[in-house]
Scaffold this active site. Sequence first.
Site: not given
Length: 769
Positions: A57, A143, A341, A457, A463
């Site tokens: 838009d 709207k 808007k 994992c 890790c």
Amino acid sequence: MSTAPGPAEATAASTETLTEPEAVPSGSVREEYENLVDLVRKYRFAYYQEDEPLVSDAEFDDLFRRLEEIEALHPELVANDSPTQEVGGEVSAAFAAVEHLQRMYSLEDVFSLDELEAWITKAEAGITKLGDTARPAWLTELKIDGLAVNLLYRDGKLVRAATRGDGTTGEDITHNVLTIKEIPQELTGAGFPPEMEIRGEVFIPSKAFAEFNEALIEAGKAPLANPRNAAAGSLRQKDPAETAKRPLRMFVHGIGAREGLETLSQSQTYALLEKWGLPVSPYFEVLGSLEEVLAFIKRYGDKRHSLMHEIDGIVVKVDDLATQRALGYTTRVPRWAVAYKYPPEEVHTKLLDIAVNVGRTGRVTPFGVMEPVKVAGSTVGMATLHNQDVVKAKGVKIGDIVVLRKAGDVIPEIVGPVLALREQQEPPVRDFVMPTECPSCGTPLAPGKEGDVDIRCPNARSCPAQLRERVFHLAGRGGFDIEALGWEAAIALTQPAEPDVPPLVSEAALFDLTHEDLANVRIRREKRSKGVATGEFELVPYFYSKGTAKSPSKPTATTEKLFKELEKAKTQPLWRVLVALSIRHVGPRASRALATAFGSMDGIRKASEEDLAHVDGVGPTIAAALKEWFAEDWHLEIIDRWAAAGVRMKDERDESMPRTLEGLTIVVTGSLPDFSRDEAKEAILIRGGKAAGSVSKNTSYVVAGENAGTKLDKAEQLGIPVLDEDGFRELLANGPAAATAGGVGPEDADESEDSAESEAALESEGVTE
């Protein structure tokens, strides 16, 4: 591309600030204009007839406004068939064409509050010229991001439904509209004209849309892109039975042909339509000033994601119908209405790659790496894709142009690909393949347990990625709240470029860190020249200054702050320590409940699974996760070393504290001047009450501060007592007998999210922006 009533043709831009027109447009201007006309027509057709937007838009609005700007500068270029002179799109040959009794218009759009103020000022000046010296009343409403529909009633019976089409002619979608239960096939009451057109917007409610998409993904189907296109596509189904499966609704917001109907205002008309059984939006107010209109825009802008349906702006109309008629129309828009808007929350961008992130509990999450794009007020370059099944269901491929959505502060999400553009991409798009080994430590990946969708994992202890995420998490607001330990600092502590052995190989050593441990830590950082990135990288100290012959390297101010905050973190209450441990499923809510029930880490550790599960707010899943976590020796080492360093592992109970809230469930919403959210909940818990995150019929009281919104609304609907801060203090001190309701602040203020509840509900293992 949305404007009520119906999807937007972006606005007629004001020409008052433009420069004087050139005598003759140059060849380059003419060429740009012709290209813009072709593009706008192409994109409009894809949007209205194919329900598959090729651009967002925001991009369409920019093109349309540029087209208007050129036409204002060079009016000789404007033809009768210019897109700026047309309403909506063409009529699809797949449906019978029907003419509206009275033309349907688009709305003029404005994109800033300054533009809105200018429009209202101009409209008020026009009303004054008509001889009306009174300030106009403005009917202000949401709207809706849906599809404009025109309903024709004869003698109170629905005989036809049509899309807006080009404003004069629409598509006959009567059979599909008849499947929408709340649209009456026959009006109730009396007094309606013998022939009347009702205008409104068909939409899919936000919650229903999310549930519908979840069902599609579970069935291995591609989810729908957004509620607006889903609604439009639903009404263009050949088989009404398929339309009936979609959760469509409608709100009406105007009347076309209505001979014999005499009402004085738009708001009075709404009341009449509702009396006749037509669905009228609850989200409108009649306001008397620009200041009130601006407040309405802010209020609903703040709470737009807690509403029933998607919105992309606010519509402002002159309420008086006689004034509407006097102001009239341009070729495309009424002069008595405008659409403001909000900044766009959906944009299109290119998906450059799909990578994976390893979270603090080992979950491996795919995320999209995109060409950076501005959406919802921030620049986004990454967005979550959740898991491999979601990637497959959404049908996205590396190299696609994708729809990116970012609603407020929610993590950005890739909605889906723009399929119509896929074949045009260079290089060609390619499939994403989920890794079989952890990208951080090389351990084979697998589901945590049978039936899990997510893969993990299992190397939780060693890790590096999991450790980095856990360190970052424990420093967060819900954990120890260590402001100086952010994302980059977590990397520097666990995965620096130098030395080979990082300062932290386990979070157990966090509170044992010394200045010396950090002196030689270096990270790779991009060189900049006059503030601009050069693409070259260098190793630089992270915790210490670079140092010179005259000024030796020393800890930075942020490093000194880090050590001070680590000392402060040792005094945090037990529930925060529990959050900091990254126990799966254990967020702030469960941690508070556990700390209140057992009082110490030792008490929680020794409790049986059954005792843990019986704690209100814990349950069997969390209880099992706790017992599993405490069974690991390296987890116990974290607790022991933190305790040895002075971290608080026991809450001192104030036995003298009166149990004034025993058996009460209290919800705190909004902001209180003298209580943080955590302090308010703590005050409730230590007095024997339950601090809940949502309002239900079982809620005893709602404490509402500033910016209290939907929770306050629900409390009022259910008749639950509402307290301001003074009332809350009375309740804490003396119990229900002393508490008095009142003084809760603005009734329609926006809702402040309960960050603790959100964090408890979701593992924060996604992509870090």
